[in-house]
Design a protein around this motif. Sequence first.
Motif, short mmCIF file in Angstrom:
data_model
loop_
_atom_site.label_atom_id
_atom_site.label_comp_id
_atom_site.label_asym_id
_atom_site.label_seq_id
_atom_site.Cartn_x
_atom_site.Cartn_y
_atom_site.Cartn_z
N GLU A 44 6.55 62.60 138.63
CA GLU A 44 5.72 63.67 139.16
C GLU A 44 5.38 64.69 138.10
O GLU A 44 5.87 64.63 136.97
CB GLU A 44 6.46 64.31 140.34
N SER A 45 4.53 65.65 138.48
CA SER A 45 4.15 66.72 137.56
C SER A 45 5.40 67.34 136.96
O SER A 45 6.36 67.61 137.67
CB SER A 45 3.39 67.82 138.29
N VAL A 180 -12.62 55.83 144.61
CA VAL A 180 -11.99 54.52 144.78
C VAL A 180 -12.90 53.36 144.35
O VAL A 180 -12.47 52.44 143.66
CB VAL A 180 -11.57 54.30 146.25
N HIS A 206 0.70 58.61 138.53
CA HIS A 206 1.57 58.94 139.66
C HIS A 206 1.25 58.00 140.83
O HIS A 206 1.88 58.06 141.86
CB HIS A 206 1.38 60.40 140.08
N LEU A 208 1.48 54.62 142.37
CA LEU A 208 2.24 53.39 142.23
C LEU A 208 1.38 52.16 142.49
O LEU A 208 1.63 51.09 141.95
CB LEU A 208 3.45 53.39 143.18
N ASN A 209 0.34 52.30 143.31
CA ASN A 209 -0.56 51.17 143.55
C ASN A 209 -1.24 50.75 142.25
O ASN A 209 -1.37 49.57 141.95
CB ASN A 209 -1.63 51.55 144.58
N SER A 212 1.29 49.16 139.86
CA SER A 212 1.64 47.79 140.22
C SER A 212 0.50 46.83 139.87
O SER A 212 0.72 45.67 139.56
CB SER A 212 2.02 47.70 141.70
N TYR A 213 -0.72 47.34 139.89
CA TYR A 213 -1.87 46.47 139.58
C TYR A 213 -1.95 46.15 138.08
O TYR A 213 -2.37 45.07 137.70
CB TYR A 213 -3.16 47.14 140.03
N LEU A 236 9.45 48.29 142.36
CA LEU A 236 8.74 48.76 143.55
C LEU A 236 9.25 48.10 144.82
O LEU A 236 9.23 48.69 145.89
CB LEU A 236 7.23 48.53 143.40
N ASN A 246 12.13 57.24 146.91
CA ASN A 246 11.33 58.31 147.49
C ASN A 246 9.85 58.15 147.12
O ASN A 246 8.96 58.30 147.96
CB ASN A 246 11.88 59.65 146.98
N LEU A 247 9.58 57.80 145.85
CA LEU A 247 8.20 57.60 145.42
C LEU A 247 7.56 56.43 146.16
O LEU A 247 6.43 56.50 146.61
CB LEU A 247 8.14 57.33 143.92
N ASP A 249 8.40 55.22 149.05
CA ASP A 249 8.20 55.58 150.46
C ASP A 249 6.96 56.45 150.66
O ASP A 249 6.44 56.54 151.76
CB ASP A 249 9.42 56.34 150.99
N SER A 250 6.55 57.12 149.59
CA SER A 250 5.43 58.05 149.73
C SER A 250 4.07 57.39 149.56
O SER A 250 3.04 58.04 149.68
CB SER A 250 5.56 59.16 148.69
N VAL A 251 4.06 56.09 149.26
CA VAL A 251 2.79 55.41 149.06
C VAL A 251 2.12 55.15 150.41
O VAL A 251 2.76 54.65 151.33
CB VAL A 251 3.00 54.06 148.32
N PHE A 252 0.85 55.52 150.50
CA PHE A 252 0.11 55.27 151.75
C PHE A 252 -0.44 53.86 151.76
O PHE A 252 -0.92 53.38 150.77
CB PHE A 252 -1.04 56.27 151.90
#
Lengths: 252, 326
Positions: A44-45, A180, A206, A208-209, A212-213, A236, A246-247, A249-252
Amino acid sequence: MKHATDEPVLLASDVSFAYGSGPTVLHNINLALHAGGAIGIVGESGSGKSTLAGLLVGMSTPTSGSVTVHGRPWKSVRRRDPQRLAVQMVFQNPYTALNPRLTILNTVAEVFQVSEKSSKAESLERARDMLSQVGLTGSVLNKRPEDLSGGQCQRVGIARALAAKPSVIVADEPTSALDVSVQAQILNQLRDLREEQDIGLILISHDLNVVSYLTDSAIVMQHGKVVEQGPTAQLLNAPAHSYTQNLVDSVF
Amino acid sequence: MTNTLLEASELAIEIDGRQLVSSVNFSVGKGSAVGIVGETGSGKSLTCRAVAGSLSTIGGRISAGNLKLNGKDLTDPKAYAKLYGRIIGLVPQNSLSALNPLMRIGTHLIETIKILGTGGGIGTKDRAIDLLARVGLHKPEHVMKQYPHQLSGGMRQRVMIALAIAGRPELLIADEPTTALDVSVQKDIIELLGQLTREENMALILVSHDLGVVSAATENVAVMYSGMVVEYGPTKELLQNPRHPYTKALLAARPSLEHTGRLIGIPGTPATPDAWPTGCRFAPRCQFVQDSCLQNVPTLQSVGSSHQVACYRADEIEILDNAGEV
């Protein structure tokens, strides 16, 4: 994935860093990037991601430990040494990263003039080639950054980096300022560079998607320390550290 | 619907005489949450401003269509004097810089509560502390004495939300409330908005460029492209069965932890107001484009009980998709 050679292209060993006489903001970071490899830096920042990027591209010098490029420490690579160009950076905000007074053709041509002492005409020709590789052709080449979309600007940023024939590109949040639909084009571009030209990638993000790509391994940073390090998929899918969890879990 | 709070129909917005947004249709039920999704320049923030009544500050106005809150006409700018803060609460886009740097957090809240007259029986200061606790800030008494720079981005955003709900509004508008925040904080803020709307029976309009964010907190979503709503329907259905080529493409362009196959980007860039195509505004980038798309602008048509799409080929596309030809 290309077969990794033994010697890392970019190696950070036990790197710590403090700004001036301030507190230590990076603690004992270790990282090894092999040719054509891709490492994600997540956090994070304020976790130290961008400070680490500055050290990796040789813009600043570690307080202790070392960063080496093709086996040579940044310290020994002088300003006009061609090796200086081996690590190139792609920035978060594509508008402020480009010279507002140059057309994008000249922005890229300048790299050839400086790095290879190419003639003006030859540089322009090669810049045209380079820009067409990132999908920019025609009248857009004579425009200045303010007249381009964010995605176009970021492609110029990538072309400018590629013009220096780097072994590694350090990309600091390269798509966080983009929409996007445009982001996908840039991500594919960065992915192709690895596969087609064996250029290594350090990706700071920041998201994660995105990590991972694009990457096969990653480090997770918190308060200037690496809290977890490993293959991206494993990190991941089965995070070991609570902060990574925590990170994820925060992915939408 | 009897419990409709806000209804926009064929809303159009112009700035300095140029029409930038048109064909905006959506409604917000009492206590329900609606998302507006779109990219830069799609008109989502202008739509927010129209609902919040702040178009005039940027030289804009509602040029056509209807906008009704509890049956009252909102297209008249004068209607807002009594609504703002009390019926409509706004969490603005640049909320991290929206707090006065020279004013303590407590002063911000107390001023707002006094103006709105919503202290109730418990006294202004206690109400302020209660609001801070409600938005999940620990040690609210301590936060009252702090200045904005002493708080993190996530905390400042919570303060902005506390200010927005100080007047117990019926409708909360949050314009990109998490854009500048870290991922884990982002999730917390979205959860907080969801929780508040449930607890206080407040309706929510959540604007975002990220379908993921919107899907986590809304029941219905409107997708905007180049100044128009191109698809509108239940969030879940829209994500699982997108009918507009743009919505489909947007979902395919999004990297996710589950799919690591090659992303399919959308070629080109969105149309801008000075060069809007005659027909469908997505046509130049659409893989399903045919002649009819270039003639007239498609309008929203029902494709399900509450699902609407503005695309001439919406039905065919579903068939093509199912046949695996796309």
